[in-house]
Design a protein around this motif. Structure first.
Motif, PDB file in Angstrom:
ATOM      1  N   PRO A 195       0.848  -1.005   0.164  1.00 47.75           N
ATOM      2  CA  PRO A 195       0.155  -0.105   0.062  1.00 47.75           C
ATOM      3  C   PRO A 195       0.744   1.364  -0.021  1.00 47.75           C
ATOM      4  O   PRO A 195       0.158   2.369  -0.348  1.00 47.75           O
ATOM      5  N   SER A 196       2.230   1.261   0.574  1.00 44.62           N
ATOM      6  CA  SER A 196       2.943   2.518   0.392  1.00 44.62           C
ATOM      7  C   SER A 196       4.518   2.010   0.279  1.00 44.62           C
ATOM      8  O   SER A 196       4.610   0.756   0.324  1.00 44.62           O
ATOM      9  N   ILE A 197       5.461   2.722   0.089  1.00 48.67           N
ATOM     10  CA  ILE A 197       6.670   2.524  -0.366  1.00 48.67           C
ATOM     11  C   ILE A 197       7.404   2.191   1.376  1.00 48.67           C
ATOM     12  O   ILE A 197       7.171   3.103   2.018  1.00 48.67           O
TER      13      ILE A 197
ATOM     14  N   ASP B  47       9.728   2.387   4.119  1.00 49.93           N
ATOM     15  CA  ASP B  47      10.858   2.863   4.858  1.00 49.93           C
ATOM     16  C   ASP B  47      11.872   2.131   5.344  1.00 49.93           C
ATOM     17  O   ASP B  47      11.750   1.665   6.280  1.00 49.93           O
TER      18      ASP B  47
ATOM     19  N   ILE C  41       4.743   7.746  -8.366  1.00 54.34           N
ATOM     20  CA  ILE C  41       5.595   7.408  -7.066  1.00 54.34           C
ATOM     21  C   ILE C  41       6.755   8.285  -7.106  1.00 54.34           C
ATOM     22  O   ILE C  41       7.038   9.030  -7.872  1.00 54.34           O
TER      23      ILE C  41
ATOM     24  N   LYS D 179      13.026   7.919  -3.447  1.00 49.09           N
ATOM     25  CA  LYS D 179      12.919   6.878  -2.355  1.00 49.09           C
ATOM     26  C   LYS D 179      13.771   5.631  -2.615  1.00 49.09           C
ATOM     27  O   LYS D 179      13.797   4.459  -1.677  1.00 49.09           O
TER      28      LYS D 179
ATOM     29  N   CYS E  73      -4.223  -4.560   0.837  1.00 48.31           N
ATOM     30  CA  CYS E  73      -3.207  -4.582  -0.440  1.00 48.31           C
ATOM     31  C   CYS E  73      -3.497  -5.206  -1.526  1.00 48.31           C
ATOM     32  O   CYS E  73      -2.667  -6.196  -2.215  1.00 48.31           O
TER      33      CYS E  73
END
Ligand SMILES: *Cc1c(COP(=O)(O)O)cnc(C)c1O
Length: 360
Positions: free
Chosen positions: A159-161, A163, A182, A186, A292
């Motif tokens: 759902p997200s990059i 970290d 995107i 990152k 997801c």
């Protein structure tokens, strides 16, 4: 002529407009008297095609200047080896997420070059989720962290990059690149086989941060060294010229249609429509955790697998093709990349509802 709605996971549909333009230009590209297929890759005509494609991709993805864009061969699969060969930089360990079939392949290849530490795995729940951040075990000394943002077979999308701090993040973006905006900054490396969301097979796009180029392991073959391709503008040897050209036409098509912001809206709408139809029925099911679910690949099963063959045959007769699920999971899979029009998804849903009425 009739065009099917092709739900193949790859090679996948291409926009009709792009194919029509390629047809127009097939025998005589812009007055050159030749097809792009017949051009020298070092001639000024092909060079202009290549440069335009890169510029358009940079614009679409807002790729920062300190990244190189490489147009390579070997598929995403050769990146499974090129990533460790180029990024280990003398270190012995790399971190990998294991979220499905493609993660596993990347891990198996990396194990030939280094120790693979698993950050997290969703294998225990049959790859129907993305592990929660609270469960991740990141090694701050890892050479890099590798993940698969979209698992094409399981239909699971981060759902997200993730970290991962200062460790370079490497993404196999084969089945989700260009589906939405995107933040490229990152990532250390993004790679993608073209045949899902970029263009025809034979081309692999690699976006690599410049400081990660030049540290390949001793003995790395020239063709597997990012530096070779970065220094030669991806023209060290003959690149897949026609695939590169067609990818360029796809980039222009995306630009004409509102860029990646608009693509994201279309993709979200298509996916939500299809998942809603599946969830509202008791006949169809998708096992993936709602947080997801992939926008690009939608696997689903029928309540009675004995009807799978009939479903596929009737769908085929309606020109809704290549819906058979991957052999490793069975059932169905609808891949709905950028080039799948909304009408295609609506036609599939209409067919599914009718099939359920007739057989359930
Ligand atoms: C299709 C796919 C691959 C394999 O790509 P090739 O270009 O055939 O090597 C790798 N990873 C993902 C996520 C894919 O969807």
């Amino acid at each position: 002529m009739s065009r099917a709605f092709n739900f193949s996971a790859g090679p996948a549909m291409l926009p009709a407009e792009v194919l029509e333009q390629a047809r127009e230009e097939m025998l005589d590209w812009h007055g050159s008297g030749m097809s792009v297929m017949e051009m020298s890759h070092r001639g000024k005509q092909f060079m202009s095609i290549a440069e335009q494609a890169e510029a358009d991709l940079r614009e679409l993805m807002k790729i920062p200047a300190e990244y190189k864009v490489l147009f390579l061969q070997g598929g995403a699969s050769i990146q499974f080896a090129m990533v460790p060969l180029n990024l280990l930089g003398g270190k012995s360990n790399a971190d990998y997420f294991n979220t499905g079939s493609w993660s596993k392949k990347a891990i198996a290849e990396a194990k030939k070059f280094c120790e693979v530490d698993l950050v997290a795995s969703s294998e225990a729940d049959k790859f129907t989720s993305v592990p929660l951040q609270s469960e991740w075990q990141l090694n701050p000394d890892a050479a890099y962290v590798h993940y698969t943002p979209n698992e094409t077979i399981g239909g699971v999308e981060f759902p997200s990059i993730p970290d991962v701090g200062d460790v370079p993040l490497v993404a196999d973006m084969s089945s989700t690149i260009l589906s939405r905006p995107i933040d490229v900054s990152k990532f250390g490396v993004i790679y993608a086989g073209a045949q899902k969301n970029i263009g025809p097979a034979g081309l692999t796009v690699v976006i690599v941060r410049e400081d990660l180029i030049g540290g390949a392991a001793p003995g790395t073959p020239a063709m597997l060294d990012y530096r070779t391709h970065a220094e030669s503008g991806s023209m060290y040897n003959t690149p897949p010229t026609y695939s590169w050209y067609l990818a360029g036409l796809v980039f222009q098509w995306l630009k004409r249609n509102g860029g990646l912001e608009a693509a994201a809206e279309r993709n979200k709408r298509k996916a939500e429509m299809l998942y809603a139809a599946i969830d509202q029925s008791v006949f169809y099911a998708n096992p993936v955790d709602h947080s997801c679910r992939s926008w690009m690949n939608v696997p689903f099963t029928l309540a009675n697998p004995g009807l799978d063959k009939t479903f596929l045959a009737e769908a085929d007769a309606m020109q809704l093709v290549t819906l058979k699920g991957h052999r490793s999971v069975g059932g169905m899979r609808a891949s709905i990349y950028n080039a799948m029009p909304e009408e295609g998804v609506k036609a599939l849903i209409g067919f599914m509802l009718g099939f359920e009425k007739r057989y359930a």
